[in-house]
Design a protein around this motif. Structure first.
Motif, short mmCIF file in Angstrom:
data_model
loop_
_atom_site.label_atom_id
_atom_site.label_comp_id
_atom_site.label_asym_id
_atom_site.label_seq_id
_atom_site.Cartn_x
_atom_site.Cartn_y
_atom_site.Cartn_z
N GLN A 52 75.84 122.67 124.51
CA GLN A 52 74.67 122.07 124.07
C GLN A 52 73.82 122.97 125.44
O GLN A 52 74.75 122.73 125.98
CB GLN A 52 74.54 120.72 124.50
N VAL A 53 72.92 122.78 125.52
CA VAL A 53 71.27 123.11 126.49
C VAL A 53 70.58 122.64 126.72
O VAL A 53 69.58 121.87 125.64
CB VAL A 53 70.94 124.66 125.80
N VAL A 54 70.09 121.21 127.90
CA VAL A 54 69.16 120.18 128.20
C VAL A 54 68.36 120.59 129.13
O VAL A 54 68.89 121.84 130.46
CB VAL A 54 69.59 119.63 128.59
N ILE A 55 67.12 120.71 128.89
CA ILE A 55 65.70 121.54 129.40
C ILE A 55 65.53 120.07 130.10
O ILE A 55 65.22 119.03 129.21
CB ILE A 55 65.38 122.53 129.96
N SER A 56 65.30 119.86 131.52
CA SER A 56 64.52 118.67 132.50
C SER A 56 63.88 119.44 133.36
O SER A 56 63.36 120.71 133.75
CB SER A 56 65.19 117.76 132.32
N THR A 57 62.94 118.59 134.42
CA THR A 57 61.96 119.04 135.10
C THR A 57 62.84 119.03 136.40
O THR A 57 64.01 119.51 136.84
CB THR A 57 61.00 117.49 135.37
N THR A 58 62.11 120.19 137.35
CA THR A 58 62.77 120.45 138.43
C THR A 58 63.63 119.79 139.17
O THR A 58 62.81 118.89 139.97
CB THR A 58 62.22 120.83 139.49
N GLY A 59 65.33 119.92 139.27
CA GLY A 59 66.04 119.18 140.58
C GLY A 59 65.82 117.79 139.89
O GLY A 59 66.37 116.99 140.52
N GLY A 60 65.53 117.49 138.82
CA GLY A 60 65.42 116.39 137.79
C GLY A 60 64.65 115.04 138.28
O GLY A 60 64.21 113.99 137.92
N GLY A 61 63.40 115.69 139.31
CA GLY A 61 62.88 115.16 139.94
C GLY A 61 61.51 114.89 139.11
O GLY A 61 61.07 114.72 137.85
N ALA A 71 56.96 124.00 129.92
CA ALA A 71 57.10 123.59 128.91
C ALA A 71 55.71 124.41 127.68
O ALA A 71 56.06 124.58 126.54
CB ALA A 71 56.28 122.38 129.02
N ARG A 72 54.74 124.92 128.63
CA ARG A 72 54.36 125.39 127.83
C ARG A 72 54.50 126.90 126.65
O ARG A 72 54.11 126.78 125.90
CB ARG A 72 52.17 125.87 128.45
N GLN A 73 55.49 127.25 128.00
CA GLN A 73 55.82 128.44 127.83
C GLN A 73 56.54 128.47 126.19
O GLN A 73 57.16 129.20 125.75
CB GLN A 73 56.47 129.62 129.15
N ILE A 74 57.87 127.08 126.52
CA ILE A 74 58.66 127.61 125.59
C ILE A 74 57.99 126.73 124.08
O ILE A 74 58.12 127.25 123.07
CB ILE A 74 59.53 125.71 126.20
N ALA A 78 58.41 129.35 120.58
CA ALA A 78 58.78 128.76 120.07
C ALA A 78 57.80 128.54 118.46
O ALA A 78 58.06 128.47 117.62
CB ALA A 78 58.94 126.86 120.38
N ALA A 79 56.45 128.70 118.70
CA ALA A 79 55.41 129.45 117.62
C ALA A 79 55.48 130.10 117.40
O ALA A 79 55.00 130.60 115.82
CB ALA A 79 54.05 128.57 118.44
N ARG A 80 55.88 130.98 117.98
CA ARG A 80 56.22 132.51 117.33
C ARG A 80 56.80 132.79 116.99
O ARG A 80 57.76 133.05 115.95
CB ARG A 80 56.40 133.93 119.05
#
Length: 108
Positions: A52-61, A71-74, A78-80
């Motif tokens: 599992q891979v979880v991505i969230s905000t910097t430092g969980g803050g 998020a835009r880069q992801i 994903a679109a590509r």
């Protein structure tokens, strides 16, 4: 033709530079979820039975400008990925996978 079986690969590397974890999902049996939009921070989760891979905000803050940029880069990646999958699936379904043969000669 060799059958391509789905799998998830996870490798941990420990050396003098630190620890590195590489995870490769090579399976259609993958769960993708976006969670937490109603809370204080969003989560993007990609998971299989094995990893599992979880991505969230910097430092969980709180959400930072860098989090928004990531998020835009992801989303762009994903679109590509989607466009490439759709193109290759169409090519493979119609027999246009030989890159050495021009498309007008394949139909002949």
């Amino acid at each position: 033709m060799r059958e391509h079986l789905p799998y998830t690969r996870a490798v941990v590397t420990l050396d003098e530079d630190g620890t590195r974890l590489d995870t490769s999902f090579r399976t259609p049996y993958l769960s993708v979820m976006a969670l937490g939009a109603d809370g204080e921070r969003p989560f993007l989760t990609l998971s299989s039975r094995e990893a599992q891979v979880v991505i969230s905000t910097t430092g969980g803050g709180p959400v930072t400008e860098r989090d928004v940029t990531l998020a835009r880069q992801i989303a762009d990646a994903a679109a590509r990925y989607l466009a490439d999958c759709e193109r290759l699936h169409t090519d493979q379904s119609t027999g246009l996978t030989d890159k050495t043969t021009p498309p007008d000669e394949v139909a002949a």
